[in-house]
Design a protein around this motif. Structure first.
Motif, PDB file in Angstrom:
ATOM      1  N   ILE A  52      -5.574  15.770   4.063  1.00 53.33           N
ATOM      2  CA  ILE A  52      -4.215  16.096   4.527  1.00 53.33           C
ATOM      3  C   ILE A  52      -3.372  16.830   3.473  1.00 53.33           C
ATOM      4  O   ILE A  52      -2.562  17.682   3.810  1.00 53.33           O
ATOM      5  N   LEU A  53      -3.590  16.518   2.200  1.00 56.76           N
ATOM      6  CA  LEU A  53      -2.748  17.141   1.171  1.00 56.76           C
ATOM      7  C   LEU A  53      -3.117  18.601   0.906  1.00 56.76           C
ATOM      8  O   LEU A  53      -2.311  19.345   0.382  1.00 56.76           O
ATOM      9  N   PHE A  90       0.491   4.037  10.222  1.00 57.43           N
ATOM     10  CA  PHE A  90       1.804   3.907   9.586  1.00 57.43           C
ATOM     11  C   PHE A  90       2.909   3.551  10.566  1.00 57.43           C
ATOM     12  O   PHE A  90       4.086   3.741  10.282  1.00 57.43           O
ATOM     13  N   ILE A 123      -2.462  -1.484  -1.449  1.00 55.39           N
ATOM     14  CA  ILE A 123      -3.150  -0.361  -0.800  1.00 55.39           C
ATOM     15  C   ILE A 123      -4.602  -0.746  -0.495  1.00 55.39           C
ATOM     16  O   ILE A 123      -5.163  -0.363   0.541  1.00 55.39           O
ATOM     17  N   LEU A 169      -5.123   1.001   7.528  1.00 60.23           N
ATOM     18  CA  LEU A 169      -4.997   2.457   7.498  1.00 60.23           C
ATOM     19  C   LEU A 169      -6.338   3.122   7.768  1.00 60.23           C
ATOM     20  O   LEU A 169      -6.443   4.063   8.534  1.00 60.23           O
ATOM     21  N   LEU A 214      -5.147   8.624   0.132  1.00 54.84           N
ATOM     22  CA  LEU A 214      -4.334   7.404   0.232  1.00 54.84           C
ATOM     23  C   LEU A 214      -4.363   6.636  -1.085  1.00 54.84           C
ATOM     24  O   LEU A 214      -3.349   6.073  -1.511  1.00 54.84           O
ATOM     25  N   ALA A 257      -2.164   8.907  -3.494  1.00 51.66           N
ATOM     26  CA  ALA A 257      -0.741   9.007  -3.136  1.00 51.66           C
ATOM     27  C   ALA A 257      -0.094   7.633  -3.039  1.00 51.66           C
ATOM     28  O   ALA A 257       1.105   7.485  -3.242  1.00 51.66           O
ATOM     29  N   GLY A 258      -0.899   6.615  -2.708  1.00 54.20           N
ATOM     30  CA  GLY A 258      -0.308   5.306  -2.443  1.00 54.20           C
ATOM     31  C   GLY A 258      -0.249   4.395  -3.648  1.00 54.20           C
ATOM     32  O   GLY A 258       0.396   3.355  -3.599  1.00 54.20           O
ATOM     33  N   ASN A 318       9.078  19.898  -6.227  1.00 54.04           N
ATOM     34  CA  ASN A 318       8.260  20.377  -5.113  1.00 54.04           C
ATOM     35  C   ASN A 318       8.125  21.895  -5.262  1.00 54.04           C
ATOM     36  O   ASN A 318       9.125  22.606  -5.203  1.00 54.04           O
ATOM     37  N   GLY A 346       3.661   7.904   3.954  1.00 53.97           N
ATOM     38  CA  GLY A 346       3.626   6.499   3.519  1.00 53.97           C
ATOM     39  C   GLY A 346       4.983   5.947   3.111  1.00 53.97           C
ATOM     40  O   GLY A 346       5.053   4.905   2.467  1.00 53.97           O
TER      41      GLY A 346
END
Ligand code: HEM
Length: 481
Positions: free
Chosen positions: A122-123, A142, A194, A285, A309, A312-313, A377, A468
């Motif tokens: 996804i990223l 989620f 997580i 998840l 995940l 990022a988590g 960003n 998340g």
């Protein structure tokens, strides 16, 4: 017979470097000729631009200072002779993150880096359709119902840490002060959360040792301030090929990737865990991602999602919780107010947490405001665009404009940290940790103009916002608001 000329390595290198420099200059001239010319700080180094200063210091403070000097939109020199247009105007930011989000994608070097570490998940997908496919496959994990179920896990992890701390204190009760490594224990809560909620996986960090991936994550984070890492980070923006070189940092990324991959494969191999969780209404998840396997995701994509995940988590939430405890330790008055509220609810229900504990809520929001885990960003425009502004600005040539023209390939960026903390936006007390600002309902107009989670850009905004965020907030306090 045709004879090919022979070149030595030096010739090849010299031609490559000259070619790259000429390409960068021509590209820069082309971009400049068509885009809005903006004021900004002067370049002091072709190699670094401002990258080294931003990596070594608190980047939000630099952006805030430039906002005071040059206004809400300005241009800064970046590495390798490049430039970035910095937006601190709420309408422009909403346009980039929301209205035309898919026209602003990650820089090629960053995508290569993420792909090397995580695989294609996804990223790293950029096109609208592909990104929506990944997002849809992950969203069921989620939902508010899932997060409600996970809160039992989050509370369990927090209680285990509390018990560890109490027993350490009891064991050292002769000492006047005892030292606790809070960062370690917040890492442990984050991993436990997580691991359990994400993958029904026990990382076993409550015994006092982080798993290999935890150690690799933290050492990569700690080394990002050394010169070799800074050169690699700066150069990868200009020459994505840097990601493929056998540098120490890249080797560390490979080790991390291998460690994450072996966890992901272990999880996938344990079909029973996955099928049990799927048959349970309260799914994990990974169970929802697994449901998408074969239907919309390939197995490689599922592995990349699990890696994402984990990445990022973990660090984002643990560093935010560590900052929260740091702020509480530095602000005894805030700590006392929070205690006074918490003692009223020894075993709070979801509803009480959501509606009757405003101070706790304010402490969490103030932590997310003052210490955003992702401070900047960075994006690149795919096509020419015209970005609307909330407030007109004066360009480098003195013209007043209400749109900024950007060209395909141009780098744009948002300083999340500066948007969350600028005194021009939040008022003169913007750098103080003051949960009360969230309670009196008097946020400045420039703040309420910002779209995002409670007017914060900590989780950015729009179709690529943090999936998340409710999960993370529920780790702080077990109900997302
Ligand atoms: C305080 C904690 C967190 C912060 C500050 C945070 C921040 C962010 C930010 C800024 C992004 C956007 C990155 C970009 O597009 O450049 C993002 C994306 C993402 N985050 Fe988080 N995050 C946090 C916790 C989490 C957690 C706990 C999870 C998962 C369990 C998670 C999963 C993701 C995923 C999968 C994305 C990619 C979303 C997409 O591209 O559609 N994050 N996060």
């Amino acid at each position: 017979m045709l004879t090919l000329p022979s070149y030595n390595l030096f010739d090849v290198l010299a031609v490559s470097v000259c070619g790259s420099v000429i390409f960068a200059l021509v590209r820069r001239l082309f971009l400049r000729s068509k885009s809005t010319k903006l004021a900004g700080p002067k370049r002091t180094s072709w190699l670094w631009g401002y990258t080294r200063d931003l990596l070594a210091g608190v980047s939000g403070d630099y952006f805030e200072q430039w906002q005071k000097e040059f206004g809400d939109v300005y241009c800064i020199p970046s590495a390798g002779g490049g430039e970035r247009t910095v937006f601190m105007d709420s309408r422009a930011i909403s346009y980039i993150l929301n209205t035309n989000a898919y026209n602003f994608v990650r820089h090629k070097g960053n995508v290569s880096l993420l792909k090397r570490m995580l695989g294609g998940g996804i990223l790293t997908v950029e096109a609208r359709d592909a990104h929506q496919r990944h997002r849809k496959s992950m969203s069921p994990g989620f939902t508010i119902a899932s997060i409600r179920f996970f809160t039992t896990i989050f509370l369990g992890a927090a209680c285990k840490v509390r018990d560890q701390w109490l027993s350490k204190m009891a064991a050292e009760s002769n000492e006047k002060d005892i030292v606790l490594n809070v960062e370690y224990w917040m890492n442990a809560i984050s991993f436990e959360s997580i691991g359990e909620a994400g993958f029904s996986h026990d990382f076993k960090c409550m015994d006092g040792e982080l798993p290999l991936i935890g150690k690799l994550f933290t050492s990569l984070g700690k080394n990002s301030g050394n010169v070799a890492s800074m050169i690699a980070i700066a150069m990868v923006q200009v020459f994505p090929v840097v990601v493929s070189l056998p540098l120490g940092r890249n080797i560390a990324f490979d080790q991390l990737q291998a460690a994450m991959r072996s966890i992901a494969q272990g999880i996938l191999g344990d079909r029973k865990v996955v099928s049990d969780a799927v048959s349970d209404e309260r799914r994990s998840l990974v169970a929802s991602i697994m449901k998408a396997e074969n239907r919309s995701l390939t197995q490689e994509e599922v592995i990349a999602e699990i890696n994402t995940l984990l990445l990022a988590g973990f660090e984002t939430t643990s560093s935010s919780m560590t900052w929260c405890l740091h702020e509480l330790s530095m602000n005894p008055r805030v700590q006392q107010n929070l205690r006074d509220e918490l003692v009223k609810f020894p075993e709070p229900t979801h509803e009480q947490l959501a509606t009757e504990m405003p101070y706790l809520n304010a402490v969490v929001q103030e932590t997310l405001r003052t210490h955003p885990a992702v401070p900047e960003n960075h994006r690149r425009a795919i096509k020419d665009d015209s970005i609307p502004l909330q407030n007109p600005i004066t360009t480098a040539s003195g013209k007043i404009v209400d749109h900024i023209e950007v060209r395909a390939g141009q780098g744009v960026m948002i300083s999340i940290e500066a948007m969350n903390r600028s005194s021009l936006i939040w008022g003169p007390d913007s750098h103080e940790f003051k949960p009360e600002r969230w309670l009196d309902g008097n946020l400045p107009k420039k703040v309420t103009d910002i779209q995002g989670f409670h007017h914060l850009l900590t989780f950015i905004d729009g179709p690529r916002n943090c999936i998340g965020k409710n999960f993370a907030v529920a780790e702080f306090k077990p109900y997302p608001s």
